[in-house]
Design an enzyme around this catalytic site. Structure first.
Site, PDB file in Angstrom:
ATOM      1  N   ASP A 169      14.022  33.969  30.688  1.00  0.00           N
ATOM      2  CA  ASP A 169      15.430  34.313  31.213  1.00  0.00           C
ATOM      3  C   ASP A 169      15.360  34.374  32.841  1.00  0.00           C
ATOM      4  O   ASP A 169      14.197  34.080  33.359  1.00  0.00           O
ATOM      5  CB  ASP A 169      15.771  36.093  30.943  1.00  0.00           C
TER       6      ASP A 169
HETATM    7  C1  BGC Z   1      21.056  36.179  32.062  1.00  0.00           C
HETATM    8  C2  BGC Z   1      20.919  34.976  30.848  1.00  0.00           C
HETATM    9  C3  BGC Z   1      21.523  33.824  31.468  1.00  0.00           C
HETATM   10  C4  BGC Z   1      20.807  33.526  32.763  1.00  0.00           C
HETATM   11  C5  BGC Z   1      21.244  32.575  33.621  1.00  0.00           C
HETATM   12  C6  BGC Z   1      20.555  35.973  33.218  1.00  0.00           C
HETATM   13  O1  BGC Z   1      20.659  36.860  33.991  1.00  0.00           O
HETATM   14  O2  BGC Z   1      20.362  37.441  31.273  1.00  0.00           O
HETATM   15  O3  BGC Z   1      21.698  35.367  29.736  1.00  0.00           O
HETATM   16  O4  BGC Z   1      21.783  32.729  30.727  1.00  0.00           O
HETATM   17  O5  BGC Z   1      21.026  34.704  33.730  1.00  0.00           O
HETATM   18  O6  BGC Z   1      22.668  32.637  33.882  1.00  0.00           O
END
Ligand code: BGC
Length: 755
Positions: free
Chosen positions: A231
């Site tokens: 993530d």
């Molecule tokens: C989120 C993800 C997301 C990523 C990119 C993170 O803060 O938890 O779900 O895909 O950011 O935006």
């Protein structure tokens, strides 16, 4: 085109290999120009494209390209429709091809442990089977367009509070049965190109460096072939991560972590072959997109908007209806509430889409020439009535034949990044609904929310239609449903409890910030409410229709099942009403063996069928041993105890209509290790050791214990037997049942039969 990736990797320097292990920027991987390896883009997800161009950030603050906002997962899961999920995936995959996006960051499949999780709107369900089936269909859809997916957030990321550091303390059984199972099904059935590991720790170890999770479970047990991406910013110790099975760090760490990888190889702390495997996985996924670009793909926003409308109509759940819905076309209606004009259709954070257009229920009704008066009455942004809002709403409601109140949660009430503190609608809206319902018996409430709310007025209104966060077409879909142009067919993918205090993790959510204990274990959602017989507002699987259905002829292909056979279940469903409609047939398994502590019932099959009035269709569902099993921690595997089970078929988890018994026989045995603490009960339960103990009992029919066990007084006998069950081997002598020598002989005999 078959590429020789080994040959390509063999031409790379160590630094080049390490460079591929992190992003070039927020959304791009790194290229290696010298070797012709291109950079590719990835984008959020999951219910539309959030393709950002400049000044990228990951929390949705900077606008992204104009796209189509489909219903969020809270809504699409309520469709209980795998075909719809595949179509959603195909549509998004085509949009990605048109926009040159190699990976769409979704689906998000974390289990809804508490209704308070701020990101529940983006997640599917409290049930892992439903989640797994829908995620599989979505992934197959996207990947059919040669675009990768990133199933997320792996794993046990069920809250937003301190999501970047908190440790989810969960038993392996709850992980396997509840929190990992949706991922497992999707990985096995659809092979997502990537898995996104979560920020949090699991039982003390960050997901991004958790070898048990990323290698043992994901790759060894489930056979995952793609790569693991963090993530955004979830890296902890980069080298440990590589060793644990983490491939790509996103977005980037300015080369700092790449250098650590190089260093670790040079110092001999990291085997270069481990790095080579990572690079191979990254390249495999990259080229599966690059080699299959579709130059003809077109992002037709108008066509996709129409798809979004159709989907929103299929996802909405009719929670209550005393017959007022659908509205007759000449009805004079008062539309009350700001959401009628500006619907809440998506949630906040990284999934935020810049929609091509948003249609409201009010505008749609006006376009269709319906007889509507409109009173905004309350703010869509905060908990406040507008000036004269209540009085105007009550007056308009009295004037009209029906009042439709468009209620819901303002944006700030639920979002990525923080959890809700309560399950209430804004107090101003509750007050307004009660006041309108007091003067207008034909009051209908339409809900726009991403997670369950408490509905104190539920018994005072004529109908309740849950639209969830239905995407940019939610207003048009709502109009079709209210006025009978479409028939509601969604079913709740989550329970609506009566009160927050009733929820399974009420005392353990969201923890102290460092740790959160999943003390309710496998008892999540309906598994808990059912087993404890706790009344709820609306049960898992609930949803009404403008027609009615009858079930008959439940038949099983066999009355018994074993470890290797498949059971086929048939049931007939008939549309007994006057209009065409869709029914969701639900199959639950109920364990009667009492071998382990298990939820009363668990969903193991469902099917959505379209039926014309009077039409009957036979639904076929299949079950195997796994569908009857639980995760036995001492075995380290799935285990289905021998004994009786029931197949329950119905319209909802609280509306089981037909049942059939089934007998299961296993050849598997749970491990039994003899120690001085092993009890007589354990030994009598195991078919291998039971005869040894029975023989001992036959030989010990005298003495104090023997006398009690054979007493003529039933209560003495019952007590003695119960005590005997709990007696460990070490205590046999104290009760005069064995001499030390006899005990040794007994232990040898037990060990012998277990060999
Ligand atoms: C989120 C993800 C997301 C990523 C990119 C993170 O803060 O938890 O779900 O895909 O950011 O935006």
């Amino acid at each position: 085109m078959k590429r020789d990736l080994h040959a390509l990797i063999s031409q790379m320097t160590l630094e080049e290999k390490a460079s591929l292990c992190s992003g070039a920027s927020f959304w791009f991987t790194k290229p290696i120009d010298r070797l012709g390896i291109p950079a590719v883009m990835m984008t959020d997800g999951p219910h539309g494209l959030r393709k950002q161009s400049t000044n990228a950030d990951h929390l949705g603050i900077n606008d992204s390209v104009v796209a189509v906002c489909f219903p969020a997962a809270c809504a699409t899961a309520s469709s209980f429709d795998t075909e719809l999920m595949t179509k959603l995936g195909e549509t998004l995959g085509n949009e990605c091809q048109a926009e040159d996006i190699s990976i769409l960051l979704g689906p998000a499949v974390n289990i809804k442990r508490s209704p308070l999780c701020g990101r529940n709107f983006e997640y599917m369900s409290e049930d892992p089977y439903l989640t797994g089936q829908l995620a599989t269909a979505y992934i197959n859809g996207v990947q059919s367009q040669h675009v990768g997916t990133s199933i997320k957030h792996f794993a046990a990321n069920n809250q937003e509070f301190n999501r970047m550091s908190c440790s989810s303390e969960v038993s392996e059984r709850a992980l396997r049965e509840i929190y990992l199972s949706g991922f497992e099904q999707a990985v096995k059935a659809a092979q997502p190109k990537t898995v996104m590991c979560s920020y949090n720790k699991i039982n003390g170890t960050y997901a991004s460096e958790n070898e048990w999770l990323l290698t043992k479970v994901l790759r060894d047990d489930w056979g995952f072939k793609g790569y693991v991406v963090t993530d955004w910013g979830a890296v902890s110790d980069r080298v440990k991560g590589i060793q644990a099975g983490l491939d790509l760090e996103m977005p980037a760490s300015n080369g700092i972590n790449d250098a650590k990888i190089v260093d670790a190889v040079k110092q001999g702390h990291l085997d270069e072959r481990v790095l080579d495997c990572t690079v191979e996985r990254l390249l495999q996924v990259l080229y599966s997109y690059v080699d299959n670009r579709n130059p003809h793909a077109v992002f037709d926003r108008d066509a996709d908007h129409r798809t979004a409308v159709e989907m929103a109509a299929e996802c909405a759940v009719l929670l209550e209806n005393n017959g007022i819905l659908p509205l007759h076309k000449n009805t004079k209606a008062a539309y009350i509430g700001s959401f009628a004009a500006t619907p809440r259709y998506q949630g906040g954070g990284s999934s935020h889409i810049n929609p091509s257009k948003v249609t409201s229920a009010l505008e749609t009704a006006q376009t269709k020439g319906r007889d509507i008066t409109f009173v905004p009455a309350f703010s869509a942004e905060k908990d406040a009535l507008l000036d004269h809002g209540l009085e105007d709403a009550v007056a308009a409601a009295k004037e009209a034949q029906v009042a439709v109140i468009f209620a819901g949660l303002p944006d700030s009430f639920e979002s990525e990044g923080y959890d809700r503190k309560h399950m209430d609608l804004p107090a101003a809206q509750n007050e307004l609904i009660a006041a309108v319902a007091a003067v207008q018996p034909n009051t209908i409430v339409v809900l726009h929310n991403g997670s369950p709310v408490v509905c104190p007025w539920a018994n005072q209104v004529a109908a309740i239609l849950e639209m969830y966060l239905g995407g940019q077409g939610v207003g048009e879909a709502c109009d079709q449903l209210l006025w009978g142009e479409a028939n509601p067919c969604g079913r709740l993918a989550e329970t609506f409890p009566l009160r927050l205090q009733d929820t399974p993790c009420y005392l353990n959510f969201p923890g102290d910030g460092k740790k959160v204990h999943y003390a309710e274990d496998v008892y999540v959602g309906y598994r808990y409410y059912d087993s404890k017989e706790i009344p709820v507002r609306w049960a898992f699987g609930h949803g009404m229709s403008y027609t009615s259905f009858a079930y008959s002829n439940l038949t099983l292909s066999s009355s018994d099942l074993d470890d290797t056979s498949t059971l086929t279940v048939h049931v007939d469903v008939t549309n007994t009403g006057a209009v065409a409609g869709k029914e969701v047939v639900q199959l639950y398994v109920h364990d009667l063996t009492h071998t382990a502590n298990r939820p009363y019932k668990e969903l193991k099959g469902f099917s959505k069928v379209f039926l014309q009035p009077g039409e009957t269709k036979t639904v076929t569902l299949q079950l195997t041993a796994r569908d009857f099993s639980y995760w036995a921690e001492d075995l380290g595997d799935w285990f289905t105890p021998s004994g009786s089970y029931q197949i329950l078929i119905g319209h909802a988890s609280d509306e089981i209509l037909l049942t059939e018994p089934i007998q299961f026989t296993t050849k598997k045995l749970l491990p039994l290790n003899i120690s001085m603490s092993t009890t007589m009960g354990e030994l009598l339960k195991d078919p291998r050791t039971a005869p040894v103990i029975q023989q001992m009992l036959a030989e010990t029919s005298s003495g104090a214990a023997g006398n009690m066990m054979n007493s003529e007084d039933p209560s003495t006998r019952a007590m003695a037997q119960a005590m005997f069950f709990g007696l460990p081997l070490k205590s046999l002598a104290s009760f005069g049942m064995t001499t030390p020598e006899q005990l040794n002989n007994l232990i040898s005999a037990l060990n012998q039969v277990l060999q």
